[in-house]
Design an enzyme around this catalytic site. Structure first.
Site, PDB file in Angstrom:
ATOM      1  N   ARG A 254       0.858  -1.191   0.000  1.00 42.77           N
ATOM      2  CA  ARG A 254       0.000   0.000   0.000  1.00 42.77           C
ATOM      3  C   ARG A 254       0.894   1.241   0.000  1.00 42.77           C
ATOM      4  NH1 ARG A 254      -2.479   0.746   5.371  1.00 42.77           N
ATOM      5  NH2 ARG A 254      -1.046   2.501   5.525  1.00 42.77           N
ATOM      6  N   HIS A 258      -3.445   4.722   4.820  1.00 38.51           N
ATOM      7  CA  HIS A 258      -4.678   3.931   4.876  1.00 38.51           C
ATOM      8  C   HIS A 258      -5.871   4.726   4.355  1.00 38.51           C
ATOM      9  CE1 HIS A 258      -7.954   1.462   6.404  1.00 38.51           C
ATOM     10  NE2 HIS A 258      -8.405   2.503   7.074  1.00 38.51           N
ATOM     11  N   TYR A 267       3.992   5.204  11.585  1.00 43.01           N
ATOM     12  CA  TYR A 267       4.243   3.784  11.838  1.00 43.01           C
ATOM     13  C   TYR A 267       5.111   3.119  10.764  1.00 43.01           C
ATOM     14  CZ  TYR A 267       0.105   3.485   8.766  1.00 43.01           C
ATOM     15  OH  TYR A 267      -0.788   3.644   7.736  1.00 43.01           O
TER      16      TYR A 267
END
Length: 344
Positions: A254, A258, A267
């Site tokens: 990805r 998100h 993160y």
């Protein structure tokens, strides 16, 4: 690249039964989905929409899968990142923009659900709900109906790596395995369940989980649309012949956060993301087409202009379309008049 290596590449899609025109269409859909995604991010930053969930980096797997299915009869239960998939099976940019702007004529949910909750009776796309993974048991139910009624369609469902840990996936997979149902499970393993990396949420290989339910599991490079197409074609033939389900794990990354509510660099590192951009399926597939002698920079520029014009048109169409009125509250809920509104 040597002449022999070029010759091998030139025959790869032909060996799979795909024409030059089909792989060029695959590439155009991949790029269209990427440009749509980028347009959505710009609209959110401009304050014109509230929220967007991105699928950047996952287009190759979605397109490869879509081209392997039967667009005349199969049923689809995609998840919220599957823009390239729904474009491949016939959804239009205008329809996606109506959903993005929550307009009354949105074919997905009449402006009710968040963007990415796809639905289309015309295209046999079954709408999903916000709780993740609930589409899996629904897909198994459709597959059970196909078997009970002796229908020829196959059901296709997608979900993320985080969803592969949910009970809905395991219960659905178990039932599909017990009854040898005509369903294909495709896990889009993008390495993160929101902020949780794969190694902290999955023990072993996701594809191997199928073994416990009595059917095959296959892991494939999700950045290669032709490899995904090959695996999915085999999975569909297996399902259609009565041999039962297949779990296909498409491994990708990805590239975007998100969602527009996420700060992904909290993160993961920029260096990690940049390293994975080198594996992006779109530039790799573009180079493949160039090596095959069926694509060039001039055609690329023309295609990008076409896509931009289509996106500009769809964006304007979506912005100017009417919002739902109070009397439209039952639109897509109960049967009503010929337009499907106001039913009781």
């Amino acid at each position: 690249m040597s002449q022999s290596e070029s010759a091998v590449q030139q025959t790869k899609h032909a060996a799979l039964g795909l024409t030059d025109e089909q792989v060029l269409e695959m590439y155009k859909v991949m790029v269209t989905a990427r440009r749509y995604d980028e347009r959505c991010l710009l609209l959110q930053r401009a304050g014109k929409i509230k929220f967007h969930v991105s699928g950047i980096g996952q287009e190759a797997a979605q397109v490869g899968a879509a081209f392997a299915l039967d667009r005349e009869q199969d049923y689809y239960l995609p998840y919220y990142r599957d823009y390239a998939f729904v474009l491949s099976v016939g959804m239009t940019l205008r329809e996606l923009m109506l959903c993005l702007f929550s307009k009354v004529d949105d074919p997905n949910s009449g402006g009710r659900q968040m963007p990415g909750h796809f639905g289309s009776k015309r295209l046999r796309i079954v709408t999903g709900s916000s709780p993740v993974t609930t589409q899996v048991p629904h897909a198994v139910g459709f597959a059970l109906a196909a078997k009970m009624k002796r229908k020829d369609f196959v059901t296709f469902v997608t979900f993320g790596d985080g969803s592969s840990n949910q009970g809905d996936f395991h219960e659905g997979a178990n039932m599909a395995g017990v009854h040898k149902l005509p369903v294909i499970f495709m896990c889009e393993n993008n390495q993160y369940a929101i902020s949780v990396p794969l190694h902290k949420q999955v023990g072993g290989q996701i594809a191997d989980r199928a073994i416990g339910y009595g059917f095959p599991g296959v892991a494939v490079d999700g950045n290669d649309p032709l490899e995904v197409y090959r695996v999915m074609k085999e999975a569909r033939a297996r399902a259609a012949s009565g041999e039962g389900p297949t779990l296909v794990e498409t491994v990708m990354y990805r590239l975007s956060p998100h969602s527009t509510s996420d700060e992904d660099l909290a993160y993961r590192t920029k260096e990690e993301v940049d390293a994975n951009r080198d594996k992006d399926g779109i530039p790799k597939f573009r180079q493949y087409l160039i090596d095959c002698g069926i694509w060039n920079e001039e055609r690329e520029a023309e295609m990008l202009q076409e896509i931009k014009a289509a996106l500009d048109d769809a964006t304007k169409f979506g912005e100017q379309a009417p919002f739902p009125e109070p009397e439209d509250i039952l639109y897509h809920v109960y049967a009503g008049d010929d337009e499907g509104r106001g039913g009781h």
